[in-house]
Design a protein around this motif. Structure first.
Motif, mmCIF file in Angstrom:
data_model
loop_
_atom_site.group_PDB
_atom_site.id
_atom_site.type_symbol
_atom_site.label_atom_id
_atom_site.label_comp_id
_atom_site.label_asym_id
_atom_site.label_seq_id
_atom_site.Cartn_x
_atom_site.Cartn_y
_atom_site.Cartn_z
ATOM 1 N N GLY A 71 9.349 -11.109 0.240
ATOM 2 C CA GLY A 71 7.984 -10.782 0.051
ATOM 3 C C GLY A 71 7.439 -10.677 -1.466
ATOM 4 N N THR A 72 6.230 -10.471 -1.589
ATOM 5 C CA THR A 72 5.866 -9.935 -3.068
ATOM 6 C C THR A 72 5.437 -8.737 -3.091
ATOM 7 N N ALA A 73 6.225 -8.037 -3.969
ATOM 8 C CA ALA A 73 5.707 -6.505 -4.323
ATOM 9 C C ALA A 73 5.077 -6.670 -5.804
ATOM 10 N N PHE A 74 4.070 -5.952 -5.304
ATOM 11 C CA PHE A 74 3.220 -5.647 -6.633
ATOM 12 C C PHE A 74 3.304 -4.469 -7.353
ATOM 13 N N SER A 75 3.274 -4.298 -8.804
ATOM 14 C CA SER A 75 3.482 -3.040 -9.253
ATOM 15 C C SER A 75 2.024 -2.437 -9.089
ATOM 16 N N PRO A 76 2.051 -1.089 -8.572
ATOM 17 C CA PRO A 76 0.700 -0.654 -8.261
ATOM 18 C C PRO A 76 -0.033 -0.168 -9.296
ATOM 19 N N ALA A 77 -1.395 -0.206 -9.017
ATOM 20 C CA ALA A 77 -2.409 0.600 -9.894
ATOM 21 C C ALA A 77 -2.446 2.108 -9.310
ATOM 22 N N ILE A 78 -2.492 2.963 -10.263
ATOM 23 C CA ILE A 78 -2.191 4.355 -9.911
ATOM 24 C C ILE A 78 -3.596 4.957 -10.250
ATOM 25 N N PRO A 79 -4.233 5.414 -9.193
ATOM 26 C CA PRO A 79 -5.519 6.272 -9.537
ATOM 27 C C PRO A 79 -5.466 7.651 -10.522
ATOM 28 N N ALA A 80 -6.277 7.886 -11.143
ATOM 29 C CA ALA A 80 -6.350 9.202 -11.789
ATOM 30 C C ALA A 80 -5.996 10.404 -10.878
ATOM 31 N N VAL A 81 -5.423 11.297 -11.170
ATOM 32 C CA VAL A 81 -5.083 12.370 -10.336
ATOM 33 C C VAL A 81 -5.417 13.863 -10.986
ATOM 34 N N ASP A 82 -5.610 14.749 -10.262
ATOM 35 C CA ASP A 82 -6.063 15.970 -10.664
ATOM 36 C C ASP A 82 -4.821 16.590 -11.389
ATOM 37 N N GLN A 83 -5.105 17.103 -12.576
ATOM 38 C CA GLN A 83 -4.320 17.920 -13.671
ATOM 39 C C GLN A 83 -4.504 19.427 -13.648
ATOM 40 N N GLU A 84 -5.576 19.856 -13.003
ATOM 41 C CA GLU A 84 -5.849 21.389 -13.135
ATOM 42 C C GLU A 84 -5.614 21.837 -11.431
ATOM 43 N N GLN A 95 0.790 -1.346 0.040
ATOM 44 C CA GLN A 95 0.314 -0.017 -0.024
ATOM 45 C C GLN A 95 0.797 1.325 -0.068
ATOM 46 N N GLN A 96 1.955 0.967 0.567
ATOM 47 C CA GLN A 96 2.864 2.347 0.590
ATOM 48 C C GLN A 96 3.505 2.516 -0.607
ATOM 49 N N ILE A 97 3.918 1.461 -1.363
ATOM 50 C CA ILE A 97 4.484 1.481 -2.617
ATOM 51 C C ILE A 97 3.441 2.310 -3.488
ATOM 52 N N GLN A 98 2.481 2.020 -3.561
ATOM 53 C CA GLN A 98 1.450 2.490 -4.219
ATOM 54 C C GLN A 98 1.195 4.006 -3.757
ATOM 55 N N MET A 99 1.042 4.366 -2.611
ATOM 56 C CA MET A 99 0.936 5.770 -2.116
ATOM 57 C C MET A 99 2.402 6.441 -2.869
ATOM 58 N N GLU A 126 9.865 10.686 -5.463
ATOM 59 C CA GLU A 126 8.708 9.717 -5.055
ATOM 60 C C GLU A 126 8.634 8.333 -5.698
ATOM 61 N N ARG A 127 9.222 8.471 -6.952
ATOM 62 C CA ARG A 127 8.990 7.405 -7.541
ATOM 63 C C ARG A 127 10.383 6.314 -6.853
ATOM 64 N N GLU A 128 11.359 7.143 -6.695
ATOM 65 C CA GLU A 128 12.610 6.291 -6.104
ATOM 66 C C GLU A 128 12.272 5.808 -4.564
ATOM 67 N N HIS A 129 11.415 6.765 -4.021
ATOM 68 C CA HIS A 129 10.924 6.037 -2.819
ATOM 69 C C HIS A 129 10.130 4.709 -2.698
ATOM 70 N N GLY A 130 9.352 4.813 -3.757
ATOM 71 C CA GLY A 130 8.441 3.573 -4.216
ATOM 72 C C GLY A 130 9.347 2.297 -4.494
ATOM 73 N N MET A 131 10.280 2.659 -5.146
ATOM 74 C CA MET A 131 11.138 1.541 -5.665
ATOM 75 C C MET A 131 12.278 0.844 -4.632
ATOM 76 N N LYS A 132 12.409 1.808 -3.744
ATOM 77 C CA LYS A 132 13.283 1.505 -2.641
ATOM 78 C C LYS A 132 12.326 0.538 -1.885
ATOM 79 N N LEU A 133 11.225 0.733 -1.405
ATOM 80 C CA LEU A 133 10.232 -0.204 -0.846
ATOM 81 C C LEU A 133 10.034 -1.420 -1.427
ATOM 82 N N PHE A 134 9.786 -1.237 -3.038
ATOM 83 C CA PHE A 134 9.660 -2.483 -4.001
ATOM 84 C C PHE A 134 10.616 -3.328 -3.637
ATOM 85 N N HIS A 135 12.183 -2.953 -3.965
ATOM 86 C CA HIS A 135 13.366 -3.611 -4.005
ATOM 87 C C HIS A 135 13.300 -4.349 -2.221
#
Length: 177
Positions: A75-88, A21-25, A59-68
């Motif tokens: 353990g099993t690290a899952f490639s996270p699904a990323i929800p849509a984010v605000d663009q405006e 969940q933290q990787i996804q965040m 932030e991507r590096e932080h996620g990858m650090k947890l993934f590795h």
């Protein structure tokens, strides 16, 4: 088969789930910062765009650090699904307000994960998370200091404010000690 896989690690399943969940965040934060960078670029705030492009990479590096870490611990690290984010955004200030909100949310998530590690006696993961706790102190500090600029620099000097954003740093010595 799942039991055989679980034998490969001393990590509790609850911690593995929270780490995923933290990787996804972290990856969602990266996506949000990328959207903020794009908005700044489209609106002529080149320095702020650069600031947010860098934040997105971090932030991507932080996620990858947890993934590795998860993979290294069996353990099993899952490639996270990323929800849509605000663009405006309504304004440059609202971009930085959203950034501070995001950092506070990440800090809360890291704190919950650290609490779970202590409850589960997972000292290895808690040791890793100490780095994230310090990182969040820095991230929140920088976001707050950037917002402080909006109170210090008149609204008609947005170019100067945009340029000043690139010089905000955190050295851990905010009181000059």
């Amino acid at each position: 088969m799942k039991d055989l896989i679980r034998l490969r690690t001393s990590m509790k399943e609850a911690i593995e789930q929270l780490l995923n969940q933290q990787i996804q965040m972290e990856f969602t934060s990266s996506s949000k910062y990328l959207a903020m960078a794009g908005w700044c670029d489209r609106n002529g705030f080149d320095y702020s765009a650069g600031f947010f492009y860098k934040q997105s990479e971090e932030e991507r590096e932080h996620g990858m650090k947890l993934f590795h870490y998860l993979c290294d611990q069996g353990g099993t690290a899952f490639s996270p699904a990323i929800p849509a984010v605000d663009q405006e955004f309504d304004s440059l200030r609202s971009v930085f307000e959203a950034a501070l909100d995001q950092e506070i949310a990440v800090t809360g998530s890291i704190n919950r994960l650290m609490g779970a590690c202590h409850r589960e006696n997972d000292y290895a993961t808690a040791e890793l998370l100490k780095w994230y706790v310090k990182e969040q102190m820095e991230e929140e500090y920088i976001a707050r200091r950037c917002l402080d600029l909006f109170n210090q620099i008149p609204a008609d000097q947005l170019y100067y404010l945009d340029k000043k954003v690139s010089s905000v740093t955190y050295d851990g010595n905010v009181y000059g000690e």
